[in-house]
Scaffold this motif. Structure first.
Motif, PDB file in Angstrom:
ATOM      1  N   CYS A 130     -16.840  -2.861   1.633  1.00 31.07           N
ATOM      2  CA  CYS A 130     -15.931  -2.328   2.649  1.00 31.07           C
ATOM      3  C   CYS A 130     -16.074  -0.815   2.761  1.00 31.07           C
ATOM      4  O   CYS A 130     -16.051  -0.261   3.873  1.00 31.07           O
ATOM      5  CB  CYS A 130     -14.494  -2.699   2.314  1.00 31.07           C
ATOM      6  N   GLU A 154      -8.140  -9.331   1.404  1.00 33.58           N
ATOM      7  CA  GLU A 154      -8.758  -8.395   2.339  1.00 33.58           C
ATOM      8  C   GLU A 154      -7.951  -7.104   2.457  1.00 33.58           C
ATOM      9  O   GLU A 154      -8.514  -6.019   2.563  1.00 33.58           O
ATOM     10  CB  GLU A 154      -8.912  -9.041   3.711  1.00 33.58           C
ATOM     11  N   ILE A 194      -8.011  -2.286  10.959  1.00 37.54           N
ATOM     12  CA  ILE A 194      -8.422  -3.591  10.441  1.00 37.54           C
ATOM     13  C   ILE A 194      -7.224  -4.525  10.548  1.00 37.54           C
ATOM     14  O   ILE A 194      -6.139  -4.218  10.042  1.00 37.54           O
ATOM     15  CB  ILE A 194      -8.912  -3.477   8.985  1.00 37.54           C
ATOM     16  N   VAL A 228     -10.166  -9.765  10.851  1.00 36.70           N
ATOM     17  CA  VAL A 228     -10.258 -10.672   9.714  1.00 36.70           C
ATOM     18  C   VAL A 228      -9.893 -12.079  10.178  1.00 36.70           C
ATOM     19  O   VAL A 228      -8.809 -12.294  10.725  1.00 36.70           O
ATOM     20  CB  VAL A 228      -9.316 -10.233   8.583  1.00 36.70           C
ATOM     21  N   TRP A 242     -14.879  -9.171  10.057  1.00 38.53           N
ATOM     22  CA  TRP A 242     -14.761  -8.741   8.655  1.00 38.53           C
ATOM     23  C   TRP A 242     -15.990  -9.112   7.837  1.00 38.53           C
ATOM     24  O   TRP A 242     -16.478  -8.314   7.025  1.00 38.53           O
ATOM     25  CB  TRP A 242     -13.499  -9.359   8.045  1.00 38.53           C
TER      26      TRP A 242
END
Length: 652
Positions: A130, A154, A194, A228, A242
């Motif tokens: 990430c 996540e 995100i 995600v 993601w």
């Protein structure tokens, strides 16, 4: 003076716990008797440089400590003091220290019972990937990374990856509406957002792709959206899935100054736009490590779950257990589910048994719901692994202490903790050296000069007053984000008492070192000039059969005010004259005649902030014909409509 009765002590730490605790070893290493907390606390606030430097070494903080640990400022003793001005560090280096690659770092679980374990090596690899994705997106130290994610792996990975490269992490929970997200994350102009378009809560799928489309269109400065899981968001921005974000790469840490910004949290925002509180990296790391290692008795191999969403400070706070080489247990979903046979209160206690939790964190509201449902977890689940139960968010009623030790287990440390988003930690909490006293918070936090001042500005014991902190500490905010941030920060906490932190809690300290929080100062009642904490009234009403929830506020009455109580009744129950008499009699008997409400109304709902706190100030505003400035901060703002007409209704 209030009497101290042995009958009020619900639990004493066993000798093995006291003797093997990190706080006892820490005291001894500082030349203080292992069980002399008063001396340890006195040293921690009178010699701040020595205390925080010793903590750095004892906790094995990774980084360069530099020279002086504390530089005072005679002209601005609180706001001008500096901690570790020559230090350089990265929070994640301490959280993910490479000592045990095979140990379990994280367990992800949810309301369905699904679960997966992640080793420290696996977590480090996910963070490295990430971090590479963020760098490829152009994120550099100081840039903001925003997330709208549930409490799953996540989200944790984005937290750690952002901090690892020196970016500033900020979050909202998926249950926040468009306005609430823009009021918060929108202030700080993140470069990357995100988000997860589809989530699950209380047994139902929830699609937030529509609000995310609005957020993406309206958030200034946003360059990239990372999604995600399944779902689509309508946007002109660059969008990355993601699983395609980042590449495998070594995890490199950006070591930055002690005061470098790490993440931004937000105030409730019910009296205006939410304040964007910027936290300094070194300060929050030391604060969290101190509280988990010393106060919360977190040991290597322990397993810690705090039920929280990803916007609340408790999420940021509980991540700190990784620095103690403990396992962080993430829970996504509702803590109480509705089933065909009524409420299912089992999910969190199921995880205690299944994950062998040593620490569980909840809220008084959750405890009340479980107790009201008649659920007794100690009879339903094997809780033998559980050493500590902790609670935050609002004061814990004395009767809830009784329930804990009857319905959960008798050999359990319990800590009601109180602090705030502003300090990323606690002013008052527990420890493995302190007994648990019924209805009391156990101790003042190490390193924080906590006191209670009366109306003269004099420190008092056994009398309610304003909770203050009179000496600087490293996790004070760096600033508020935006124009005039320093000035707004100082005005919020130091205007009432120059260079003394005034926290906004109505509290009381006792001679035995324990404390009580009576409620927020801005919602303190003042009938006849006598200040009354709202928590005292809630604690009584919570025990009255038929009442599901309530809110209390002061309504102007000439030059005085009267107490107004609004109650939400349980399904199938009504508010009548008999119940109103019971409420008044119980308040008079358990509190005082001053606590008795002049008016009692039945309402359909109680307003709460998106972070789950009652909004007395908003109720008082609409009930007295004033405007609530930021409805986006209230999760169920529509319910305020019925409070506008209270004065025209007949009260009991």
């Amino acid at each position: 003076m209030a009497s101290v009765s042995a009958a009020q002590i619900k639990w004493r730490p066993p000798e093995w716990m006291r003797e093997t605790s990190a706080i006892a070893r820490f005291a001894e290493s500082a030349g203080i008797a292992r069980d002399d907390y008063a001396s340890l606390h006195g040293w921690s606030i009178s010699r701040p440089g020595e205390f925080w430097s010793h903590l750095w070494d004892f906790a094995a903080i990774v980084g360069e400590k530099g020279g002086a640990a504390y530089v005072p400022d005679a002209l601005a003793p609180m706001t001008g003091a500096r901690f570790f001005p020559e230090a350089s560090l990265n929070i994640v280096e301490t959280l993910l220290r490479e000592e045990d690659e095979t140990g379990i770092a994280v367990v992800e679980t949810d309301e369905t019972g699904a679960s997966r374990e992640v080793s420290r090596a696996e977590l480090r690899a996910a963070v490295a990937r990430c971090a590479a994705g963020l760098r490829a997106a152009g994120v550099v130290a100081g840039d903001r990374v925003g997330v709208i994610l549930p409490n799953r792996l996540e989200c944790l990975v984005t937290f750690l990856a952002s901090l690892a490269i020196g970016a500033v992490w900020t979050s909202c929970s998926p249950d926040f509406g468009t306005a609430a997200i823009l009021d918060r994350i929108g202030q700080v102009r993140p470069r990357v957002l995100i988000a997860q378009p589809q989530v699950r809560y209380a047994g139902k799928p929830v699609d937030i792709s529509g609000p995310l489309s609005q957020v993406a269109a309206m958030m200034a400065g946003l360059e990239r959206l990372v999604l995600v899981g399944p779902g689509e968001v309508e946007t002109d921005l660059a969008v990355t899935a993601w699983e395609d974000f980042g590449t495998h790469a070594p995890l490199a840490y950006a070591r930055l100054p002690f005061d470098a910004p790490a993440y931004i949290l937000y105030s409730s925002g019910t009296t205006g736009a939410p304040k964007a509180i910027v936290h300094r990296a070194g300060g929050v790391l030391l604060q969290k490590v101190k509280e988990h290692l010393l106060h919360n008795d977190v040991r290597p191999g322990d397993r810690f779950l705090w039920y929280t969403n990803t916007a609340w400070m408790m999420y940021h706070w509980v991540v700190g257990v990784l620095a103690c080489r403990a396992t962080l247990v993430l829970y996504d979903g509702a803590p109480v589910l509705k089933g065909k046979d009524g409420l299912d209160c089992d999910p969190l206690w199921r995880e205690v048994e299944r994950q062998r939790l040593t620490h569980l964190g909840i809220s008084p509201r959750y405890l009340a719901a479980v107790a009201e449902a008649g659920y007794r977890p100690g009879r339903r689940r094997d809780l033998s692994s559980l050493r500590w139960l902790l609670s935050a968010g609002s004061p814990v009623a004395a009767s809830q202490y009784d329930w804990i030790y009857e319905a959960v287990k008798p050999d359990l440390g319990f800590a009601s903790i109180s602090g705030g988003t502003e300090i990323m930690g606690c002013f008052l909490l527990g420890s493995p050296l302190h007994p648990v006293r019924r209805g009391k918070l156990s101790a003042r936090a190490l390193g924080l000069a906590v006191n209670v001042f009366d109306e003269r500005g004099a420190p008092v014991l056994e009398r309610p007053g304003e909770l203050v902190c009179t000496e600087p500490f490293p996790s004070m905010p760096l600033t508020f984000w935006g124009e005039d941030g320093d000035e707004r920060y100082r005005k919020t906490y130091f205007e009432p008492r120059p260079e003394i932190w005034t926290h906004g809690d109505h509290a009381e300290l006792h001679v035995d070192g324990s404390a009580v929080i009576h409620g927020r100062s801005d919602s303190t009642l003042n009938p006849g000039g006598v200040r009354i904490g709202t928590a005292d009234i809630y604690n009584v009403c919570d025990k009255i059969a038929g009442i599901e929830d309530c809110v209390v506020f002061g309504r102007p009455l000439g030059d005085d005010e009267e107490i107004v109580l609004c109650v939400k009744m349980q399904e199938g129950r009504d508010l009548d004259a008999s119940l109103a008499a019971t409420i008044r009699n119980d308040l008079r008997r358990q509190c005082s005649p001053r606590h008795v409400p002049a008016a009692i109304y039945a309402v359909g709902a109680i307003p709460y902030t998106v972070n789950g706190k009652r909004v007395e100030t908003a109720v008082r505003a609409v009930a007295t014909g004033r405007e609530v400035k930021n409805l986006g901060s209230i999760a169920n703002a529509a319910c305020l409509g019925e409070y506008e007409t209270l004065s025209s209704r007949e009260a009991l």
